[in-house]
Design a protein around this motif. Structure first.
Motif, mmCIF file in Angstrom:
data_model
loop_
_atom_site.group_PDB
_atom_site.id
_atom_site.type_symbol
_atom_site.label_atom_id
_atom_site.label_comp_id
_atom_site.label_asym_id
_atom_site.label_seq_id
_atom_site.Cartn_x
_atom_site.Cartn_y
_atom_site.Cartn_z
ATOM 1 N N THR A 164 39.677 10.720 22.064
ATOM 2 C CA THR A 164 38.454 11.054 21.327
ATOM 3 C C THR A 164 38.364 10.226 20.053
ATOM 4 O O THR A 164 37.292 9.696 19.708
ATOM 5 N N ALA A 165 39.499 10.091 19.358
ATOM 6 C CA ALA A 165 39.537 9.295 18.125
ATOM 7 C C ALA A 165 39.182 7.837 18.415
ATOM 8 O O ALA A 165 38.450 7.200 17.647
ATOM 9 N N VAL A 166 39.692 7.308 19.532
ATOM 10 C CA VAL A 166 39.400 5.920 19.909
ATOM 11 C C VAL A 166 37.895 5.707 20.030
ATOM 12 O O VAL A 166 37.336 4.714 19.540
ATOM 13 N N GLY A 167 37.203 6.656 20.689
ATOM 14 C CA GLY A 167 35.757 6.548 20.860
ATOM 15 C C GLY A 167 35.031 6.519 19.519
ATOM 16 O O GLY A 167 34.107 5.719 19.312
ATOM 17 N N ILE A 168 35.459 7.376 18.597
ATOM 18 C CA ILE A 168 34.828 7.448 17.271
ATOM 19 C C ILE A 168 35.040 6.148 16.501
ATOM 20 O O ILE A 168 34.106 5.596 15.903
ATOM 21 N N TYR A 169 36.276 5.640 16.506
ATOM 22 C CA TYR A 169 36.586 4.415 15.758
ATOM 23 C C TYR A 169 35.861 3.206 16.354
ATOM 24 O O TYR A 169 35.403 2.331 15.629
ATOM 25 N N PHE A 170 35.755 3.168 17.690
ATOM 26 C CA PHE A 170 35.116 2.029 18.335
ATOM 27 C C PHE A 170 33.616 2.012 18.057
ATOM 28 O O PHE A 170 33.014 0.941 17.936
ATOM 29 N N GLN A 171 33.020 3.198 17.933
ATOM 30 C CA GLN A 171 31.587 3.275 17.653
ATOM 31 C C GLN A 171 31.254 2.817 16.236
ATOM 32 O O GLN A 171 30.085 2.631 15.911
ATOM 33 N N PHE A 172 32.256 2.633 15.388
ATOM 34 C CA PHE A 172 32.058 2.073 14.054
ATOM 35 C C PHE A 172 31.398 0.697 14.164
ATOM 36 O O PHE A 172 30.559 0.320 13.352
ATOM 37 N N TRP A 173 31.807 -0.081 15.191
ATOM 38 C CA TRP A 173 31.240 -1.410 15.410
ATOM 39 C C TRP A 173 30.109 -1.407 16.436
ATOM 40 O O TRP A 173 29.194 -2.209 16.358
ATOM 41 N N PHE A 174 30.218 -0.514 17.425
ATOM 42 C CA PHE A 174 29.224 -0.479 18.502
ATOM 43 C C PHE A 174 28.646 0.935 18.636
ATOM 44 O O PHE A 174 28.955 1.659 19.593
#
Length: 453
Positions: free
Chosen positions: A112-122
């Motif tokens: 879940t954390a990965v999804g949140i951090y990745f959406q920072f750029w996309f």
């Protein structure tokens, strides 16, 4: 000294000393240090360093207890086997499944954390697509070879270490030049002025212990690598003994640097201190840099989760019978438990579905918090098994001995019990204690009934 028995170990000893050293570091550094440092400092001020130190000492003793048993028999795929051997089948069954489920919940949280951090750029990419794609990549890393896993974890850990060392060196530089910040100057006076052990009361000090304990979760992952490590009796003691120094340097060093640069009462608990420290240096893209670091930390944690969960499920299959054993007690041509890894990854993949449905997400939050309490149970049972091992015929007097075991075994058990009780002080962790008690009663009773003979 007893010889290493590899007759039951079909996996390759491909992990080098360099890789195991970095896996040990990776197991002790999570996203919490990069994102949650301000929150932990806000609880009790400079005395948070004492909390990290005390908790670090007891977690070190836990790893020494695990290390002593694994040194005696490095062919074991998991330390849970020692609970089965020295406390009995019901405790081993209970611990095995409880620990596997706890790791899976940890993996869901990291995904879940990965999804949140990745959406920072996309920000426009669907969360579920990011999570599934990332999980597929991490699963592939685990399926290739254990050596490839070790190399990936080595570089994941290197990124985290580099960020922490950069922060510590920045703190030293700012202290040396008496750097001016928006609220004053960098200096030791930011820590010593009006110093109090309990600036927000003793209850806040106690509440800091569960938060710090959760930061240390996963420290035992280094022990799970034992059966796949070259020269385990040489590498394992070195990796475990250096954990305490890493705790001092990386955790306490980073916290000290943050509070030297900035008065701790002026910190924003909602902001990563790493971001604004690097912004003070004039790095405008600091937020993006730290987002990359925490994304790496989450990827590292997920990588370790699949590695550990796969080995534990493989061991559970070895200890069972019937179709479950037939399907999962299997080693691939790459010498990894591929089916167990894939099934563990498939279970973690439920996470995107959970976070789409609000009512299910609320229930999952409670269940996931219970896994934190379950970790404490596993640690306590491991220490009890170690105590039994010392009095058993298997005891290796010239092995990797836990210092003052007859004193530190009960003290460390008492500390774990203290952490569980201290979770009652916060409304966010209180359900975990209640849930843990319910889990002990329900699944514990089932385990006893299943293996009563």
């Amino acid at each position: 000294m007893k010889k290493i028995n590899d007759s039951q170990n079909k996996m390759k000893r491909a992990l080098s000393n360099r890789q195991v050293q970095l896996i040990a570091i990776g197991g002790t550094i999570g996203t919490g240090l990069f994102l949650g440092s301000s929150r932990s400092i806000a609880l009790t001020g400079p005395s948070i360093m004492l909390v990290y130190f005390v908790a670090g000492i007891f977690m070190f003793m836990l790893t020494r207890a695990m290390g002593e048993m694994l040194y005696m028999d490095p062919s074991q795929h998991t330390f849970i086997n020692f609970i089965t051997k020295y406390l009995g089948r019901p405790f081993g069954f209970f611990s095995g499944w409880t620990y596997w489920l706890s790791i899976i919940f940890m993996g869901m949280s990291e995904l879940t954390a990965v999804g949140i951090y990745f959406q920072f750029w996309f920000p426009k990419l669907p969360m579920w697509l990011i999570q599934l794609a990332f999980l597929l990549v991490i699963m592939s890393i685990n399926l290739i070879t254990v050596k490839f896993f070790g190399e990936a974890e080595f570089w994941f850990a290197m990124i985290k270490i580099s960020a922490i060392l950069a922060l510590i060196l920045t703190g030293i530089f700012m202290l040396a030049v008496h750097f001016k910040t928006p609220v004053g100057y960098a200096g030791l006076s930011n820590i010593t002025t009006a110093f109090q052990f309990f600036p927000n009361g003793w209850t806040k000090f106690v509440m800091a212990f569960p938060m710090v304990f959760f930061a240390y979760q996963g420290i035992e992952f280094v022990g799970i690598t034992t059966s796949e490590t070259k020269n385990p009796r040489k590498v394992l003691p070195r990796a475990i003994n250096q954990i305490i120094f890493r705790i001092l340097i990386f955790y306490i060093g980073a916290l000290l640097a943050i509070m030297v640069i900035y008065p701790w009462r002026s910190l924003d608990p909602q902001q990563s201190p790493f971001v604004w420290v690097f912004k003070l240096l004039g790095i405008s893209w600091a937020a993006g840099l730290i987002n990359f670091v925490v994304l790496t930390a989450a990827a590292s944690a997920l990588n370790s989760v699949l590695y550990s969960a796969g080995r534990h499920l493989y061991q559970l299959a070895l200890d069972s019978s019937g179709s479950f054993k037939h399907h999962f007690a299997v080693i691939s041509q790459k010498s990894v438990p591929a089916r167990a890894i894939c099934f563990s990854a498939l279970t973690v993949a439920i996470s995107p579905i959970i976070y789409v449905i609000p009512s299910v997400q609320d229930a999952f939050s409670v269940i996931a918090s219970v896994s934190s309490g379950a970790y404490l149970l596993i640690y306590i049972l491991t220490l009890c098994a170690h105590r039994k091992y010392i009095d058993s015929p298997d005891y290796l007097p010239d092995g990797f001995l836990m210092p003052k075991a007859k004193i530190f075994d009960p003290l460390t058990i008492a500390f774990m019990c203290f952490i569980l009780l201290s979770m009652l002080f916060q409304s966010s962790t209180r359900p975990a204690v209640i849930g843990t008690v319910v889990w002990i009663v329900v699944f514990g009773s089932y385990s006893l009934a299943k293996h009563k003979n």
